[in-house]
Design a protein around this motif. Structure first.
Motif, mmCIF file in Angstrom:
data_model
loop_
_atom_site.group_PDB
_atom_site.id
_atom_site.type_symbol
_atom_site.label_atom_id
_atom_site.label_comp_id
_atom_site.label_asym_id
_atom_site.label_seq_id
_atom_site.Cartn_x
_atom_site.Cartn_y
_atom_site.Cartn_z
ATOM 1 N N CYS A 772 0.882 -1.180 0.000
ATOM 2 C CA CYS A 772 0.000 0.000 0.000
ATOM 3 C C CYS A 772 0.905 1.212 0.000
ATOM 4 O O CYS A 772 1.673 1.425 0.959
ATOM 5 C CB CYS A 772 -0.907 0.000 1.227
ATOM 6 N N PHE A 773 0.811 2.047 -1.064
ATOM 7 C CA PHE A 773 1.805 3.095 -1.265
ATOM 8 C C PHE A 773 1.263 4.523 -1.159
ATOM 9 O O PHE A 773 1.987 5.469 -1.421
ATOM 10 C CB PHE A 773 2.474 2.899 -2.627
ATOM 11 N N PHE A 774 -0.011 4.659 -0.816
ATOM 12 C CA PHE A 774 -0.606 6.004 -0.672
ATOM 13 C C PHE A 774 -1.282 6.099 0.689
ATOM 14 O O PHE A 774 -1.999 5.166 1.103
ATOM 15 C CB PHE A 774 -1.604 6.281 -1.790
ATOM 16 N N TYR A 775 -1.061 7.267 1.364
ATOM 17 C CA TYR A 775 -1.470 7.336 2.776
ATOM 18 C C TYR A 775 -2.088 8.708 3.096
ATOM 19 O O TYR A 775 -1.801 9.714 2.453
ATOM 20 C CB TYR A 775 -0.264 7.105 3.691
ATOM 21 N N GLN A 776 -2.833 8.653 4.208
ATOM 22 C CA GLN A 776 -3.431 9.884 4.763
ATOM 23 C C GLN A 776 -3.654 9.637 6.246
ATOM 24 O O GLN A 776 -4.216 8.611 6.646
ATOM 25 C CB GLN A 776 -4.774 10.216 4.075
ATOM 26 N N GLY A 777 -3.196 10.559 7.100
ATOM 27 C CA GLY A 777 -3.388 10.364 8.528
ATOM 28 C C GLY A 777 -2.565 11.333 9.329
ATOM 29 O O GLY A 777 -1.770 12.116 8.785
ATOM 30 N N TYR A 778 -2.741 11.249 10.634
ATOM 31 C CA TYR A 778 -2.037 12.190 11.520
ATOM 32 C C TYR A 778 -0.521 12.018 11.482
ATOM 33 O O TYR A 778 0.219 12.947 11.827
ATOM 34 C CB TYR A 778 -2.532 12.018 12.953
ATOM 35 N N TYR A 779 -0.053 10.806 11.090
ATOM 36 C CA TYR A 779 1.395 10.599 11.020
ATOM 37 C C TYR A 779 2.016 11.552 10.017
ATOM 38 O O TYR A 779 3.145 12.021 10.204
ATOM 39 C CB TYR A 779 1.688 9.138 10.654
ATOM 40 N N PHE A 780 1.267 11.860 8.962
ATOM 41 C CA PHE A 780 1.777 12.733 7.909
ATOM 42 C C PHE A 780 1.343 14.187 8.093
ATOM 43 O O PHE A 780 2.000 15.092 7.588
ATOM 44 C CB PHE A 780 1.301 12.232 6.545
ATOM 45 N N GLY A 781 0.261 14.383 8.814
ATOM 46 C CA GLY A 781 -0.157 15.758 9.037
ATOM 47 C C GLY A 781 -1.639 15.865 9.398
ATOM 48 O O GLY A 781 -2.469 15.091 8.901
ATOM 49 N N HIS A 782 -1.941 16.807 10.277
ATOM 50 C CA HIS A 782 -3.331 17.075 10.656
ATOM 51 C C HIS A 782 -3.988 18.007 9.627
ATOM 52 O O HIS A 782 -3.292 18.744 8.918
ATOM 53 C CB HIS A 782 -3.382 17.752 12.030
ATOM 54 N N PRO A 783 -5.299 18.001 9.548
ATOM 55 C CA PRO A 783 -5.982 18.984 8.685
ATOM 56 C C PRO A 783 -5.671 20.400 9.151
ATOM 57 O O PRO A 783 -5.712 20.690 10.361
ATOM 58 C CB PRO A 783 -7.463 18.641 8.853
#
Length: 803
Positions: A772-783
Motif C-alpha cells: 500500500c503506497f498512498f497514505y493519509q493520517g495524523y502521522y503525515f499531518g493534521h488537517p
C-alpha cells in the motif's frame, strides 16, 4: 252626543250651533238676572228705608203716650204693602208693644228658593226715638216678604230672557244656514267628486267652484287634495309596479320561498320551492310546515322557529323529507309583523352539493390522499379531545410514532409510485390494529402514528401493553409487501409516549413521541423506544443543532481545512478538503455530528455545493500562485444525497468552468453505500463524471454491503481503506486480512489504494510491506487551514511558465 256626531256635517253644525246659542243665551240671561237681583236688593233697601221713615216718628210718639191703638194702626198700614210679611214694635226692654203679620198668600216661589236667592236680604230693625222730649221708645222690626220680592224679580226678567233666547236661536239658525251655503254645500260637492274619482283621473268640479273658492280654504283644500291625489296616483302606480316586481322576484328567485302564518301553515310558495320540494303550490298551501320535515329535524326546528323574535333574522340548517329522500337545506328565517299579523318568511336553499363538497374538503383536510388514513391534523384534534376528557379523571393514553426504515432508499430507487403503493400496503397490513380506542394516521412521508385512548389507570400495565402493541406493528411491517411488481422487505422504528392529561398540550405529547422515535432510530432501527424525560435533553440538543446548522449554512460560517495525502516516498500527492464548523457557543463540532443532521434536514446539498465551490476556488488560487501541481488531486467528499440530485452533474461542470480548474485536479469521494440505491443510475452519472476528466474514489471502503459485487464495473480510480481497519492493522488479524484482500483486489483491477487513519510509523511501515503506497493520517499531518497547509506541506515550486 254620539248620535249628533254620527249625522252629516251640516246637521252636526246646526245642532251644535243652536245648542251653543241657547246655552250662551241662558248664561247671559242668568248673569243679567243675578245682576238685577243685586241691583234690586239695593232698591229694596232704599224702599224699606223710605217706608219706615214715614211711620217711625208716629210709632215713637204712640209708645211715649202708650197709645196701643194708634201704634197698631201704623203697623197695619205697613202690612198693606205686599213686600212686608211681619211687623213688630218692642220697647227698650224687648217687650212686645204691638205686632202684626200679613195674611197668608200663595206664591209660585217656595220659601227655600226665595231664601236661596235673597239669603242676604236683612231683617229691618229701626230704633224709635223722640227728639223732644228726648225719649228712647224702642225698636221697629220689619220682616220682608222674600217670595213676593223674588216673584216680582222673575216677572220683571222673564220677558228679557224670552227675548234674548229668541234672538240667539234666530242668530244661530242664520249662522248655520250661512255656514251650509258657504262651507257645507261646497264641501259636499267636493266630497262627492272625490267619491266618484277613479285612478288616474282629475277632480271633476265645476268652474263655479273654482271661481268662488279659488282663494279660500276650500280652494286650498281642493288644491291640496289635487296634489295629494296626484301623489297618491303615482304611489299607487309605483305600488302596483312594486307588487308586480315583488311577485316576479319571488317567482323567479333561485331560492325556494315559503311564507307562514301564525300557525306555521304555508300561505305562499314560489316556483323554486315547488321544484325543490317536488310538490305543487296548491298541495302545499295551508299545509303545516311540519309535513316537509323529517321526524328528527322538526322538534329542534320548531323550537327555534317559536323562539325567533320579530325583525331578528336567523340562518339555520335542517333536513327535509322529499319523496323518501332526505334533503339538507339552509333556511334564512325572518319573522315580521304586518297589520297586527305575524308572518314568517323562509328562504330555502338546497345545500346537498355544498354538504358533499364540505365532506370532500373535510376528507381532504383530515385524511391522507394516498393511504386514505387520517392525517396529522385529524390525529392532533383527536389528541386534543383526549386531553380534554382526561382532565376529568386519571386514565392513561399513548401516542406511538412509526417511521419506515430505509423508505427513502426504496422511494428513490424504485420510484415514487412504488413508494406510494408501499405506503398503502403498510396501511392495509396495519388496519387489523384499528379499534374504537385507536386512531391510526399518516403524519407525512413515511411516518405514521397511533393514538391509543383510555388504556387503563395502571401505568406499568399500560407500558406492557404499549410494548406488545409495538411488537405487533414491527412484526406486521417485517412481512413481505407487494408494491407494483416488486416484493419489498421493510422494517419500522417506533417511539411512544404515555400521557395522562397533565402534559399541557398536544404539541408537547407529539414532541415526546417524536423524541422517542428519534432515539429508536439512533439505536439501530427496527426497534422501539418509550419516551423517558432524559430523552428530551437529547432532542433539545438536536433541535439546537438543527437551528445552528441552518444559521451556519445561511451565513456560510464553515471553514475548509486540508489534510495532506502522500506516497511511500513521503511526497505530497494531493489533499482532502475537510469541512470544519466552529460554533460560537460549542466551539468546533465534528463533521460526524452535523453531517448526518444536515442530510436529514435537507441542508447537505447546499453545504456540499459550498464545499465544492470553496475547494475549487482554493485550488484555482494555488494554481495561480504556483503552489499546487497539476498532478496533485483535491479530494472532495460528496454526500449520496447530493450525488443523486439531478442537477449535480451540470453543477460540477459549471464549477469547473467558473474556477477554470483542470478536471484532473479533482477527485470526488463517494461512499459505497450510495451504490445500493440505484446502481444503474449511479453508473451512468459516474461515467459522465469520468468523461469530464474528474477522478472518482470510493471512501470508507470495506464498511458497505455490496460494492464488491459491482466493483469491477465501476469507473473508479482509487479505493480508500477505512481507518477502522487501519487502526487495528497491527493487532487484529481479521483487519490485516481485510486490508490484504482490498489491496490485492485493487491491484488486480488496476485501482490504486489509499489507507486512511495512518497515525504511527509502525502502521506506515506495515502498509508499505503489504504494497500500500498512498497514505493519509495524523502521522503525515493534521488537517490545517489553507495558509498553514501551504506553509507546512508545500515547498516552493517553480514559477508556472508564461503562456
Amino acid at each position: 252626543m254620539g248620535v249628533v256626531l254620527s249625522r252629516s256635517l251640516f246637521i252636526k253644525q246646526a245642532i251644535l250651533t243652536l245648542a251653543l246659542a241657547i246655552v250662551l243665551s241662558l248664561l247671559s240671561s242668568g248673569i243679567q238676572f243675578f245682576e238685577g237681583i243685586r241691583h234690586q236688593k239695593t232698591q229694596i233697601d232704599q224702599n224699606f228705608d223710605e217706608l219706615l221713615a214715614v211711620v217711625e216718628k208716629p210709632l215713637a210718639e204712640a209708645m211715649f203716650r202708650l197709645d196701643v191703638d194708634f201704634a197698631q194702626q201704623q203697623i197695619n198700614s205697613l202690612l198693606l204693602t205686599p213686600s212686608i210679611a211681619h211687623v213688630e214694635v218692642r220697647d227698650e226692654l224687648g217687650e212686645l208693644f204691638v205686632g202684626a203679620t200679613a195674611k197668608e198668600r200663595n206664591f209660585s216661589i217656595s220659601h227655600s228658593l226665595a231664601d236661596y236667592f235673597l239669603s242676604d236680604l236683612q231683617v229691618y230693625d229701626r230704633r224709635l226715638r223722640l227728639e223732644k222730649p228726648v225719649f228712647q221708645a224702642g225698636h221697629l222690626i220689619v220682616l220682608p216678604e222674600k217670595r213676593y220680592l223674588l216673584d216680582e224679580m222673575f216677572q220683571e226678567h222673564l220677558s228679557t230672557l224670552i227675548y234674548n233666547l229668541f234672538k240667539d236661536v234666530l242668530l244661530a239658525s242664520l249662522i248655520s244656514l250661512f255656514f251650509y251655503f258657504l262651507v257645507t254645500h261646497p264641501l259636499m260637492r267636493l266630497t262627492e267628486s272625490l267619491s266618484a274619482l277613479e285612478h288616474n283621473q282629475t277632480l271633476p268640479l265645476s268652474k263655479a267652484f273654482y271661481r268662488h273658492h279659488k282663494s279660500d280654504e276650500l280652494g286650498h283644500l281642493h288644491a291640496t287634495f289635487a296634489r295629494l291625489w296626484s301623489k297618491l296616483s303615482m304611489a299607487l302606480s309605483d305600488l302596483e309596479r312594486s307588487n308586480s316586481h315583488t311577485k316576479a322576484m319571488i317567482e323567479h328567485a333561485a331560492d325556494g320561498i315559503l311564507l307562514l302564518d301564525e300557525s306555521n301553515n304555508i300561505t305562499l310558495v314560489n316556483t323554486a320551492a315547488e321544484y325543490m320540494l317536488k310538490r305543487k303550490s296548491a298541495d302545499l298551501h295551508s299545509q303545516s310546515l311540519e309535513s316537509l320535515h323529517t321526524s328528527a329535524s322538526w322538534a329542534p326546528f320548531v323550537e327555534i322557529l317559536t323562539s325567533l323574535q320579530v325583525n331578528t333574522p336567523l340562518t339555520i340548517e335542517t333536513v327535509y323529507q322529499i319523496q323518501h329522500v332526505e334533503l339538507p337545506v339552509e333556511i334564512r328565517l325572518a319573522k315580521y309583523k304586518i297589520q297586527n299579523q305575524v308572518e314568517t318568511l323562509l328562504l330555502i336553499r338546497d345545500v346537498s352539493e355544498r354538504k358533499e363538497t364540505e365532506a370532500h374538503i373535510h376528507h381532504l383536510a383530515y385524511y391522507d390522499p394516498i393511504t386514505n388514513l387520517p392525517n396529522r391534523q385529524y390525529l392532533a384534534d383527536k389528541l386534543h379531545e383526549a386531553l380534554q376528557r382526561q382532565q376529568q379523571g386519571v386514565n392513561y393514553s399513548a401516542v406511538v410514532f412509526m417511521d419506515l426504515d430505509r423508505f427513502k432508499t426504496i422511494n428513490d430507487s424504485l420510484g415514487h409510485n412504488v413508494g406510494d403503493q408501499l405506503l398503502c400496503c403498510v396501511a392495509a397490513q396495519l388496519s387489523f390494529l384499528k379499534e374504537d380506542n385507536i386512531v391510526f394516521a399518516r403524519m407525512g412521508g413515511d411516518e405514521f402514528a397511533f393514538l391509543l385512548n383510555k388504556m387503563g389507570d395502571d401505568k406499568e400495565q399500560v407500558e406492557k401493553a404499549i410494548n406488545g402493541f409495538a411488537d405487533s406493528v414491527m412484526y406486521a411491517c417485517q412481512q413481505v409487501k407487494k408494491a407494483g411488481h416488486h416484493e419489498v422487505h421493510i422494517t419500522a422504528s417506533l417511539g411512544a409516549t404515555i400521557f395522562d392529561g397533565n402534559e399541557g398540550s398536544a404539541e408537547v405529547i407529539l414532541k415526546q413521541a417524536d423524541t422517542a422515535l428519534y432515539r429508536a432510530k439512533e439505536s439501530g432501527r427496527n426497534t422501539f423506544a418509550l419516551y423517558k424525560p432524559e430523552m428530551q435533553a437529547i432532542s433539545d440538543a438536536r433541535l439546537d443543532m438543527e437551528k445552528a446548522l441552518h444559521h451556519a449554512t445561511e451565513f456560510k460560517l464553515f471553514d475548509l481545512y486540508y489534510q495532506p495525502q502522500t506516497n511511500d516516498k513521503n511526497e505530497l500527492i494531493g489533499a482532502e478538503a475537510l469541512i470544519r464548523w466552529k460554533d460560537e457557543k460549542k466551539g468546533f463540532i465534528s463533521p460526524a455530528e452535523f453531517i448526518p443532521v444536515a442530510e436529514e434536514i435537507g441542508l447537505i446539498v447546499e453545504i456540499g455545493h459550498w464545499v465544492l465551490n470553496e475547494a475549487l476556488s482554493q485550488v484555482a488560487t494555488w494554481l495561480k500562485e504556483g503552489k499546487w501541481q497539476l498532478a496533485w488531486r483535491m479530494s472532495i467528499n460528496v454526500s449520496p444525497i447530493q450525488f443523486q440530485q439531478a442537477g449535480f452533474l451540470p453543477m460540477l461542470k459549471a464549477q469547473l468552468e467558473k474556477h477554470d480548474v483542470p478536471a484532473s485536479c479533482v477527485d470526488l469521494e463517494i461512499t459505497e453505500n450510495m451504490l445500493l440505491n440505484d446502481l444503474a443510475s449511479c453508473l451512468d452519472k459516474m461515467n459522465a463524471i469520468k468523461a469530464l476528466g474528474v477522478h472518482l474514489s470510493i471512501d470508507d471502503f470495506g464498511t458497505g454491503y455490496s460494492s464488491l459485487k459491482y466493483l469491477k464495473s465501476l469507473p473508479i480510480d482509487r479505493l480508500k481503506i477505512d481507518q477502522s481497519f487501519v487502526r487495528d492493522l497491527l493487532t487484529d488479524k481479521s483487519d490485516e486480512a481485510i486490508v490484504h484482500a482490498v489491496i490485492a483486489m485493487a491491484k488486480a483491477l488496476n485501482i490504486s489504494v489509499l489507507a486512511e487513519g495512518v497515525e504511527t510509523l509502525p502502521h506506515y511501515d506495515r502498509l508499505r510491506e503489504i504494497d500500500c503506497f498512498f497514505y493519509q493520517g495524523y502521522y503525515f499531518g493534521h488537517p490545517l487551514p489553507p495558509r498553514e497547509f501551504i506553509t507546512a506541506f508545500v515547498q516552493d515550486l517553480p514559477e508556472p511558465p508564461l503562456s
